[in-house]
Write a protein that holds these residues in place. Sequence first.
Motif, PDB file in Angstrom:
ATOM      1  N   UNK A 262       0.837  -1.221   0.000  1.00  0.00           N
ATOM      2  CA  UNK A 262       0.000   0.000   0.000  1.00  0.00           C
ATOM      3  C   UNK A 262       0.862   1.257   0.000  1.00  0.00           C
ATOM      4  N   UNK A 263       1.987   1.192   0.728  1.00  0.00           N
ATOM      5  CA  UNK A 263       2.880   2.357   0.784  1.00  0.00           C
ATOM      6  C   UNK A 263       3.464   2.643  -0.592  1.00  0.00           C
ATOM      7  N   UNK A 268       3.641   6.079  -5.637  1.00  0.00           N
ATOM      8  CA  UNK A 268       3.422   6.296  -7.062  1.00  0.00           C
ATOM      9  C   UNK A 268       2.319   7.330  -7.305  1.00  0.00           C
ATOM     10  N   UNK A 269       1.250   7.205  -6.555  1.00  0.00           N
ATOM     11  CA  UNK A 269       0.140   8.161  -6.692  1.00  0.00           C
ATOM     12  C   UNK A 269       0.578   9.588  -6.401  1.00  0.00           C
ATOM     13  N   UNK A 273       0.370  12.762  -8.981  1.00  0.00           N
ATOM     14  CA  UNK A 273      -0.343  14.006  -8.608  1.00  0.00           C
ATOM     15  C   UNK A 273       0.547  15.233  -8.730  1.00  0.00           C
ATOM     16  N   UNK A 274       1.855  15.084  -8.412  1.00  0.00           N
ATOM     17  CA  UNK A 274       2.773  16.208  -8.571  1.00  0.00           C
ATOM     18  C   UNK A 274       2.891  16.645 -10.015  1.00  0.00           C
ATOM     19  N   UNK A 275       2.966  15.624 -10.931  1.00  0.00           N
ATOM     20  CA  UNK A 275       3.072  15.956 -12.358  1.00  0.00           C
ATOM     21  C   UNK A 275       1.800  16.674 -12.824  1.00  0.00           C
ATOM     22  N   UNK A 276       0.635  16.123 -12.434  1.00  0.00           N
ATOM     23  CA  UNK A 276      -0.623  16.762 -12.835  1.00  0.00           C
ATOM     24  C   UNK A 276      -0.745  18.186 -12.278  1.00  0.00           C
ATOM     25  N   UNK A 277      -0.279  18.410 -11.078  1.00  0.00           N
ATOM     26  CA  UNK A 277      -0.376  19.746 -10.450  1.00  0.00           C
ATOM     27  C   UNK A 277       0.432  20.763 -11.239  1.00  0.00           C
ATOM     28  N   UNK A 278       1.655  20.362 -11.714  1.00  0.00           N
ATOM     29  CA  UNK A 278       2.479  21.283 -12.496  1.00  0.00           C
ATOM     30  C   UNK A 278       1.773  21.646 -13.803  1.00  0.00           C
TER      31      UNK A 278
END
Length: 882
Positions: A262-263, A268-269, A273-278
């Motif tokens: 799970x960790x 990975x998630x 999310x960091x890429x999508x935020x940029x």
Amino acid sequence: MAKSSADDEELRRACEAAIEGTKQKIVMSIRVAKGRGMWGKSGKLGRNMAKPRVLALSTKAKGQRTKAFLRVLKYSTGGVLEPAKLYKLKHLSKVEVITNDPSGCTFTLGFDNLRGKSVAPPQWTMRNIDDRNRLLLCILNICKDVLGRLPKVVGIDVVEMALWAKENTPTVTTQRNQQDGPVAATVTESDLKVTVERELVSQAEEEDMEALLGTYVMGIGEAEAFSERLKRELLALEAANVHAILESEPMVDEVLQGLEAATNCVDDMDEWLGIFNVKLRHMREDIESIETRNNKLEMQSVNNKSLIEELDRLLERLCVPSEYAACLTGGSFDEARMLQNVEACEWLTGALRGLEVPNLDPIYANMRAVREKRAELEKLKTTFVRRASEFLRSYFASLVDFMISDKSYFSQRGQLKRPDHADLRYKCRTYARLLQHLKSLDKKCLGTLRKAYCSSLNLLLRREAREFANELRASTKASRNPSVWLEGSSGSGHSGHSDTSPVSDAYAKMLTIFIPLLVDESSFFAHFMCFEVPTLVPPGGVPNGNRSDDDTNDDDLGIMDIDENDSKADKNSADLATLNEALQELLNGIQEDFYAVVDWAYKIDPLRCISMHGITERYLSGQKADAAGFVRLLLGDLESRISMQFGRFVDEACHQIERNERNVRQMGVLSYIPRFATLATRMEQYIQGQSRDLVDQAYTKFVSIMFVTLEKIAQTDPKYADIFLLENYAAFQNSLYDLANVVPTLAKFYHQASEAYEQACTRHISMIIYYQFERLFQFARKIEDLMYTITPEEIPFQLGLSKMDLRKMLKSSLSGVDKSIAAMYKKLQKNLTSEELLPSLWDKCKKEFLDKYDSFAQLVAKVYPNETIPSVAEMRDLLASM
């Protein structure tokens, strides 16, 4: 325990008898002591003595509800209980035991409906604590059962109350209806009482606590066995825990592996999310940039549209219509073209105001186009004002010249013509709107126009007044009355006077025709020439009441005030001063024709000044409007002129009176006294309105000169002065008797003449009496003088006053007294020219003689008591017989 009064059945029955008829049931009754004093340190009551009372708790059933009461009963003179006070327990809010009482038997009951009373609540003292507790517990039980609430309890130890209640719990037998009949059940009083404080626990709770505590005490005796058992149980629990942990190890490993997977997924998630935020941040910035550019373009488009609209409106303001420009610079001022001229003026006024800062945005005020257009409009205004002013000046002059050249407008021989300016005002009214606009364009141009109008109309008004006054004098038929009224010569020359009423009628007609005309002209001029002044004639009121219907609305120009939005308070005073100057120029010179009518009337009959003064005063009181200022001045000057002419007449009459003083010795009644009565009667007939003061002033001057002249003439011959004075004063009273009853001023002089008459009579009669009985009254005067210094008994021993001297004097004076009295009557009659005065004078003479003789007789009786003289009654009879 001693028996309490609460258990006294006899007391209960006495209480029930006292409240019989109230349908209340006695629950408890107990004896108490009532007091209002404070407990001191010694524990004794203060200044008030304790009074025996009985407190009774009672209830009354009313439907499903029950009411509870506390009754106070007192002992009457015969020892019988009677109700004193009644308190409702629903108002009981507080039960307080007095702490200052060491016995604890004293308490107070606080009722919330008695808080506003200034009297302290009574204090109730019981015989012992048991009685106090029994009463209070009964009150609290009733409050809980009947009212459902408890009052506040202060100053009582709740533990002590609970213990007392437990120890003093009697059994109460209640009857229960069962199938087998009534069965007695034992119930403790604690089941019927209430908890005094909320901290007290119930009986069931107390039993549970005692059982728990008993269980705990039972374990205390087996402490070692109990400890061994606890150790064994602890060891068993620890062994069970270790075994459970060892058995769960595979499950723990499986859980740990799941957590690791799970960790990794979470890591990975987070990276995704960091890429999508940029990427989203860059897209957001691009969108914001696009929105900013769009907003700027939209704002620029809106601003350009607003600018175009504003410029179009400004161009509309700056545009001068060709038809208005042609009308303002070279149009005609004929009546047919006046509507176009007024429209052009209205447009020019609006255009000039539209280019001023309040109506125009200050940003445009300094624009070159706006400045040039403003200069162009100012040039148009100047040109139009100059052309209109020149036209109106020539128009006013031509109107008046046309009327003056036509003789049918004026009075002619044999025909009085009322001036009619209706046509003139109608023609002027055509240009009223034009004048209004000229005022709004350039106020300075009105000055020259007003002067031109005043100078032109002044010629017309003066011509009309002159022709009317001349024809009025020529057509009035009245014979001239002489102005000499009080001359000393020609005694019967003034007996008849011709009727001169047409003279005052002519003057009144002059005012009736011209005063309304002048007021109307002033009113029309003020409105026509745009003066901002109040209404000239009060609404519904015409000064003289003779105004024609044709002229009723002549001053109403039928136009609106163009400057109605301007503040007029500051302008009124300045405009009023300017209006008065203009009216002076408009109407100046017309007063000469009024003066001529006044002088003509004075020459015919000076007394007509009185009626003319009243007529003028009536017209003057009717001129209240501000713009009728010159008319008020004209009427005031006329009033002064009439007063001056009448003053001349009064002065001449006074000179006629003073001429009597130059004559040689005069006897009898002077001629001006009866003539003055005739003059006064005539003057009273002419009084109208406010001319009373004028006539009273003339009366004062006439009579003052008459009396002064009368005294001077009397002094020329002192021997006959008193006879001369009393005859003339009597004639003055006789001739003015009727007038003095209605004229206060003449009444004052009537009384003055009456006093002077009485004084002259007294002096003359005294002189006659002393002339005939000189020795008698000289002897009496000597006695009177000596009585101030010596006693009456010593007077007969003075030189010349002895009894012998008295007898000689009486013999010489009173022998032949009837002859002396007859001689006195002849002397009184000798120089008297007015025979009608003789009877009254002789009566006064007899009365005066008897008074003097009575005084002499009293002196003789006091100084010479043994001497006899003729009595006063004898003298009175002698005088009566003659």
